[in-house]
Scaffold this active site. Structure first.
Site, PDB file in Angstrom:
ATOM      1  N   ASP A   7       0.858  -1.185   0.000  1.00  0.00           N
ATOM      2  CA  ASP A   7       0.000   0.000   0.000  1.00  0.00           C
ATOM      3  C   ASP A   7       0.894   1.235   0.000  1.00  0.00           C
ATOM      4  O   ASP A   7       2.066   1.170   0.403  1.00  0.00           O
ATOM      5  CB  ASP A   7      -0.932   0.031   1.217  1.00  0.00           C
ATOM      6  CG  ASP A   7      -1.966   1.160   1.078  1.00  0.00           C
ATOM      7  OD1 ASP A   7      -2.572   1.278   0.000  1.00  0.00           O
ATOM      8  OD2 ASP A   7      -2.146   1.943   2.021  1.00  0.00           O
ATOM      9  N   SER A   8       0.306   2.354  -0.408  1.00  0.00           N
ATOM     10  CA  SER A   8       1.066   3.598  -0.390  1.00  0.00           C
ATOM     11  C   SER A   8       1.347   4.033   1.052  1.00  0.00           C
ATOM     12  O   SER A   8       2.239   4.833   1.275  1.00  0.00           O
ATOM     13  CB  SER A   8       0.281   4.687  -1.111  1.00  0.00           C
ATOM     14  OG  SER A   8      -0.991   4.826  -0.506  1.00  0.00           O
ATOM     15  N   TYR A  39      -0.381   8.652  -2.854  1.00  0.00           N
ATOM     16  CA  TYR A  39      -0.233   8.382  -4.278  1.00  0.00           C
ATOM     17  C   TYR A  39      -1.342   9.066  -5.085  1.00  0.00           C
ATOM     18  O   TYR A  39      -1.178   9.314  -6.269  1.00  0.00           O
ATOM     19  CB  TYR A  39      -0.342   6.875  -4.538  1.00  0.00           C
ATOM     20  CG  TYR A  39       0.929   6.091  -4.359  1.00  0.00           C
ATOM     21  CD1 TYR A  39       1.962   6.534  -3.549  1.00  0.00           C
ATOM     22  CD2 TYR A  39       1.083   4.867  -4.998  1.00  0.00           C
ATOM     23  CE1 TYR A  39       3.122   5.783  -3.383  1.00  0.00           C
ATOM     24  CE2 TYR A  39       2.233   4.105  -4.851  1.00  0.00           C
ATOM     25  CZ  TYR A  39       3.250   4.568  -4.034  1.00  0.00           C
ATOM     26  OH  TYR A  39       4.386   3.822  -3.881  1.00  0.00           O
ATOM     27  N   CYS A  70      -3.447  -1.154  -2.569  1.00  0.00           N
ATOM     28  CA  CYS A  70      -3.689   0.244  -2.922  1.00  0.00           C
ATOM     29  C   CYS A  70      -4.519   0.336  -4.204  1.00  0.00           C
ATOM     30  O   CYS A  70      -4.089  -0.113  -5.276  1.00  0.00           O
ATOM     31  CB  CYS A  70      -2.330   0.906  -3.135  1.00  0.00           C
ATOM     32  SG  CYS A  70      -2.436   2.645  -3.538  1.00  0.00           S
ATOM     33  N   ASN A  71      -5.695   0.937  -4.102  1.00  0.00           N
ATOM     34  CA  ASN A  71      -6.555   1.114  -5.284  1.00  0.00           C
ATOM     35  C   ASN A  71      -5.900   2.008  -6.319  1.00  0.00           C
ATOM     36  O   ASN A  71      -6.059   1.813  -7.523  1.00  0.00           O
ATOM     37  CB  ASN A  71      -7.872   1.779  -4.892  1.00  0.00           C
ATOM     38  CG  ASN A  71      -8.771   0.850  -4.138  1.00  0.00           C
ATOM     39  OD1 ASN A  71      -9.620   0.208  -4.720  1.00  0.00           O
ATOM     40  ND2 ASN A  71      -8.570   0.764  -2.840  1.00  0.00           N
ATOM     41  N   GLU A 162      -3.453   9.676   7.302  1.00  0.00           N
ATOM     42  CA  GLU A 162      -2.021   9.406   7.501  1.00  0.00           C
ATOM     43  C   GLU A 162      -1.443  10.306   8.611  1.00  0.00           C
ATOM     44  O   GLU A 162      -0.550   9.909   9.330  1.00  0.00           O
ATOM     45  CB  GLU A 162      -1.225   9.619   6.202  1.00  0.00           C
ATOM     46  CG  GLU A 162      -1.498   8.578   5.127  1.00  0.00           C
ATOM     47  CD  GLU A 162      -0.732   7.261   5.310  1.00  0.00           C
ATOM     48  OE1 GLU A 162       0.422   7.287   5.750  1.00  0.00           O
ATOM     49  OE2 GLU A 162      -1.320   6.195   5.012  1.00  0.00           O
ATOM     50  N   CYS A 194     -10.752   2.931  -1.787  1.00  0.00           N
ATOM     51  CA  CYS A 194      -9.432   3.332  -1.294  1.00  0.00           C
ATOM     52  C   CYS A 194      -9.212   2.607   0.027  1.00  0.00           C
ATOM     53  O   CYS A 194     -10.121   2.528   0.858  1.00  0.00           O
ATOM     54  CB  CYS A 194      -9.393   4.845  -1.081  1.00  0.00           C
ATOM     55  SG  CYS A 194      -7.920   5.422  -0.218  1.00  0.00           S
ATOM     56  N   THR A 195      -7.992   2.081   0.187  1.00  0.00           N
ATOM     57  CA  THR A 195      -7.711   1.277   1.380  1.00  0.00           C
ATOM     58  C   THR A 195      -7.919   2.028   2.687  1.00  0.00           C
ATOM     59  O   THR A 195      -8.138   1.425   3.727  1.00  0.00           O
ATOM     60  CB  THR A 195      -6.242   0.823   1.377  1.00  0.00           C
ATOM     61  OG1 THR A 195      -5.439   1.966   1.095  1.00  0.00           O
ATOM     62  CG2 THR A 195      -6.002  -0.263   0.388  1.00  0.00           C
ATOM     63  N   HIS A 196      -7.771   3.341   2.639  1.00  0.00           N
ATOM     64  CA  HIS A 196      -7.887   4.114   3.878  1.00  0.00           C
ATOM     65  C   HIS A 196      -9.345   4.270   4.332  1.00  0.00           C
ATOM     66  O   HIS A 196      -9.591   4.529   5.502  1.00  0.00           O
ATOM     67  CB  HIS A 196      -7.275   5.503   3.701  1.00  0.00           C
ATOM     68  CG  HIS A 196      -5.776   5.494   3.557  1.00  0.00           C
ATOM     69  ND1 HIS A 196      -5.136   4.853   2.528  1.00  0.00           N
ATOM     70  CD2 HIS A 196      -4.808   6.054   4.329  1.00  0.00           C
ATOM     71  CE1 HIS A 196      -3.827   5.016   2.657  1.00  0.00           C
ATOM     72  NE2 HIS A 196      -3.607   5.750   3.746  1.00  0.00           N
TER      73      HIS A 196
HETATM   74  N1  DGL Z   1      -4.046   3.580  -0.478  1.00  0.00           N
HETATM   75  C1  DGL Z   1      -4.431   4.263  -1.665  1.00  0.00           C
HETATM   76  C2  DGL Z   1      -5.677   3.698  -2.289  1.00  0.00           C
HETATM   77  O1  DGL Z   1      -6.156   2.684  -1.922  1.00  0.00           O
HETATM   78  C3  DGL Z   1      -4.702   5.698  -1.501  1.00  0.00           C
HETATM   79  C4  DGL Z   1      -3.815   6.454  -0.683  1.00  0.00           C
HETATM   80  C5  DGL Z   1      -2.949   7.408  -1.424  1.00  0.00           C
HETATM   81  O2  DGL Z   1      -3.446   8.365  -2.053  1.00  0.00           O
HETATM   82  O3  DGL Z   1      -1.775   7.172  -1.311  1.00  0.00           O
HETATM   83  O4  DGL Z   1      -6.194   4.273  -3.199  1.00  0.00           O
END
Ligand code: DGL
Length: 270
Positions: A7-8, A39, A70-71, A162, A194-196
């Site tokens: 993941d990012s 990201y 990470c999506n 974050e 998005c994972t978050h």
């Molecule tokens: N974890 C990333 C996702 O699932 C998004 C977070 C980022 O922007 O880094 O899309």
């Protein structure tokens, strides 16, 4: 027999949690590119280069299979990685397909032509880069017809999470849901792309109301990986160690991770 999870940043821990519950015997190597998150505001080349560098590092831990939790990486880089970069003995899988299969009531590998599905109006909440890639609409069009998709780029939410500022994250989620509902007043499904966002799932659900089915990835990805490993057990790599790697400051990242997941998590430098 290790498997990598990329993941990012910290959001992928929501996916990791579901994976560890579903596959308790598999040691997972988690890699958070915290130094380069978010990201979602980067361009596609940048996301491709960062994701390739991370995946190579995870392969070095004896993981032949890496899940891009990470999506944004799944949407903006995975297709190019699969077409141009991944060697034949390795696999990198993304998180969009399990989600879309659930939304379109399909089983894995069902490649029949697109058909009408129950869902007619789908709201997608994702990062700006994911929304820009239109990967969700593309994958959906392979499987379903007649689904109207309204995408909302949720700027700022990942940074707030974050940074550990959950009050700001909640306010931003509510304003992004409002913005979406102005464009699509009655969605019947909402995708947290998005994972978050599972960390804010209760806020999304509350703001969307009880009529909207919310699709969240962690459990969908876990059952899809379980299924994949039954069919491809040889993709379990030679690694034996569960690990948490970060490109950020391990102390700071460990403390945030422990706060989010409500259990002690110790990261080391990638
Ligand atoms: N974890 C990333 C996702 O699932 C998004 C977070 C980022 O922007 O880094 O899309």
């Amino acid at each position: 027999m290790a498997v990598g999870v990329f993941d990012s940043g910290l959001g992928g821990l929501t996916v990791l949690d579901a994976l560890e519950k579903r596959l308790p015997d598999v040691p997972f190597v988690y890699y958070g590119d915290n130094a380069h998150a978010p990201y979602g505001v980067r361009d596609a080349d940048d996301i491709f280069n960062l994701t390739c560098a991370a995946v190579e590092r995870i392969w070095a831990e004896g993981c032949d299979l890496v899940i891009l939790a990470c999506n944004t990486a799944s949407a903006a880089a995975l297709k190019r990685m699969q077409e141009t970069w991944i060697p034949p003995n390795k696999r990198v899988l993304g998180v969009f397909v399990p989600l879309i299969e659930a939304l379109t009531e399909r089983n894995w590998g069902d490649n029949s032509p697109p058909r009408e599905v129950e869902v007619k109006h789908a709201a997608l909440f994702a990062t700006p880069a994911t929304v820009r890639s239109r990967a969700f609409q593309r994958e959906l069009a392979f499987r379903a017809i007649g689904v109207d998709v309204e995408a909302q780029a949720c700027g700022g939410v990942v940074d707030a999470i974050e940074d550990g500022d959950l009050i700001l994250a909640e306010a931003l989620v509510r304003s992004h849901v409002d913005a979406l509902l102005r464009k699509m007043p009655h969605p019947d499904a909402a995708v947290l792309g998005c994972t978050h966002y599972p960390l804010m799932e209760h806020v999304f659900r509350d703001a969307l109301g009880p009529e909207v089915s919310v699709y969240s990835q962690p459990n969908l990805v876990a059952s899809s990986l379980e299924d994949y490993l039954k069919r491809r057990p040889e993709m379990l790599g030679s690694g034996t160690q569960r690990k948490f790697l970060t490109t950020g400051d391990p102390k700071r990242v460990s403390s945030r991770a422990t706060q989010f997941m409500r259990r002690s998590i110790t990261f080391e430098s990638a």
